[in-house]
Design a protein around this motif. Structure first.
Motif, short mmCIF file in Angstrom:
data_model
loop_
_atom_site.label_atom_id
_atom_site.label_comp_id
_atom_site.label_asym_id
_atom_site.label_seq_id
_atom_site.Cartn_x
_atom_site.Cartn_y
_atom_site.Cartn_z
N ASP A 281 -0.84 2.77 -7.87
CA ASP A 281 -2.16 3.39 -7.98
C ASP A 281 -3.24 2.50 -7.38
OD1 ASP A 281 -1.37 5.77 -9.28
OD2 ASP A 281 -1.24 4.70 -11.18
N GLN B 231 -2.54 10.31 -2.54
CA GLN B 231 -1.60 10.43 -3.65
C GLN B 231 -0.20 10.81 -3.19
OE1 GLN B 231 -1.88 9.63 -6.86
NE2 GLN B 231 -3.90 8.80 -6.32
N ARG C 279 1.50 7.69 -2.40
CA ARG C 279 1.83 7.00 -3.65
C ARG C 279 3.14 7.52 -4.23
NH1 ARG C 279 3.58 6.57 -8.11
NH2 ARG C 279 2.59 5.75 -9.97
N LEU D 233 0.39 18.18 -6.63
CA LEU D 233 -0.79 17.79 -5.87
C LEU D 233 -1.45 19.02 -5.26
CD1 LEU D 233 0.41 14.57 -3.98
CD2 LEU D 233 -0.95 14.72 -6.07
N ASP E 178 -7.86 15.60 -1.62
CA ASP E 178 -7.29 14.29 -1.33
C ASP E 178 -7.16 14.07 0.17
OD1 ASP E 178 -5.93 11.79 -1.88
OD2 ASP E 178 -4.08 12.81 -1.29
#
Length: 435
Positions: A387, A351, A354, A244, A203
């Protein structure tokens, strides 16, 4: 057989240097420059098995990504065992990592002098400041590192000076010592080539998603040994419940240790907003003028208009503090601009962002808005599809094409292309830190 050989380890006062040889297939991932790290304490009396830790902490993940073995003359036995655990955690985390074997001529078990000291990797951001508040009774030495977000290039001298000034000022105000480490760990590694090969799997960037927990902590080993540090803290970026693929997590950092020193992944049980609550309580009780530094664009203050500045300012308000009192120019008018930027996809978000905006949304649902502008923004955030906000952000197509080209080019072609690739990638924000 793919291999990395650590050799010619030397010290001069507080400077560590060593060279690395690799098998032909790994040459593209390691530059021709020797690995160098400078400490502000003498490391002349540190055993070679501990001096090898900083370089091993950088190259072992590269070896594991290629199924390569690593060879070193001497290694601290405690760290050798730690590497086995970290390797398993990272290989479990990332499917593209294959693992490898560390071979050492000698393992040692030194007994360093301990002085009941602790250290804390410190930037002045939300996470490291929260960790200071939690461990302030220990008076931890504040450890700042140059080599990742602030490069060793002369172009970053002003940034490094600004960080040192800020951290030294914080230390002086709070009766603490400092430790400054400068390393070429990411220019020694060919980071653009690592990105070219592995960015598609992660990511963030190579160092943020794979290497930085082991890498930054391992870089501190000679300094911690020389200073007699029993404990070394690194503040958590994420928190329990967020799974993650990130290079600094409890199942990585908590394993890192060497003779005399244990490392700790701190405040993982707290969300980012809860860490701001810890800071806010400390501000109200003891330190009303405390300022944070989290800006994506500046190191000598906060611009107030990047995503991280906005995110921190909103979090401070939810914690009951006025952002402008703690380093962030922020007013009700900024809620409108923040919403527009999020909707337009002005920032490259991952992410982790997020989850952080989700954390803010959870707290906002429990809070009573202080102003109409705040209420309007929180109403929008309550219905926003986070998202979608993340998925609309991403690296430009040109960068993806360049990575693919670099990944597939023969070494001789890549070496010729390298200056152009380095220039092109400079526009890509591939690391995110100090969340």
């Amino acid at each position: 057989m793919s291999s990395i050989l650590i050799d010619q380890l030397t010290t001069d006062g507080g400077t560590l240097q060593c060279s690395v040889r690799t098998s032909t297939d790994l040459e593209r991932f390691i530059s021709d420059d020797p690995f160098r790290t400078r400490y502000d304490v003498s490391i002349e009396d540190v055993p070679d098995g501990v001096l090898a830790i900083p370089i091993l902490a950088q190259v072992c993940p590269v070896a594991w990504a290629n199924g390569a073995d690593v060879y070193v003359d001497e290694i601290d036995a405690t760290f050798a065992r730690a590497l086995e655990n970290v390797e398993k955690s990272l290989c479990d985390m990332h499917d593209f990592l294959e693992g490898g074997t560390l071979y050492a001529r000698r393992t040692i078990e030194p007994e360093p002098e301990t002085r009941d000291e602790s250290g804390l990797l410190f930037t002045g951001g939300v996470d490291s400041t929260c960790s200071y508040v939690r461990h302030r009774e220990e008076s931890p030495t504040l450890v700042s590192i140059r080599g990742w977000t602030i490069t060793p290039s002369s172009a970053d001298d002003e940034k490094w000076d600004a960080l040192k000034t800020r951290v030294s000022g914080f230390a002086e105000d709070h009766g603490l010592e400092t430790a400054y480490i400068e390393s070429n760990m990411l220019s020694f590694l060919d980071h653009p080539m690592l990105l070219a090969h592995y960015k598609r799997y992660v990511d963030g960037g190579w160092y943020s998603s794979v290497g930085h927990g082991l890498g930054l902590l391992g870089l501190c080993a000679p300094m911690a040994y020389a200073r007699g540090m029993n404990d070394l803290y690194v503040a958590a970026t994420h928190w329990k419940g967020i799974d993650l693929e990130w290079g600094s997590r409890p199942d990585v950092d908590e394993y890192v240790r060497w003779a005399g020193t244990k490392c700790h992944h701190d405040a993982y049980e707290l969300t980012r907003q809860e860490r701001l609550d810890v800071i806010a309580d400390y501000v109200r009780r003891e330190d009303p003028s405390l300022e944070l530094q989290t800006c994506n664009d500046r190191i000598d203050g906060n611009c107030g208009h990047c995503e991280k500045c906005y995110r921190t300012a909103v979090g401070l308000r939810l914690a009951g503090l006025e952002p402008s009192d703690h380093g962030y120019p922020f007013s009700d008018a900024d809620y409108h601009d923040l919403r527009q930027s999020l909707e337009r996809g002005d920032w490259v978000l991952g992410q982790d962002e997020r989850h952080m905006w989700g954390d803010i949304r959870d707290r906002a649902r429990e809070a009573e808005p202080a102003t109409p502008a705040e209420e309007t923004f929180f109403d929008w955030l309550d219905d926003a599809d986070l998202d979608v906000l993340v998925s609309t952000s991403g690296p430009p197509l040109t960068h993806r094409i360049l990575r693919a080209g670099a990944r597939n080019a023969p070494n001789i072609v890549y070496n010729a292309m390298y200056p152009a690739w380095t220039t092109a990638k400079a526009g890509l924000r591939f690391v995110r830190s100090n969340r």
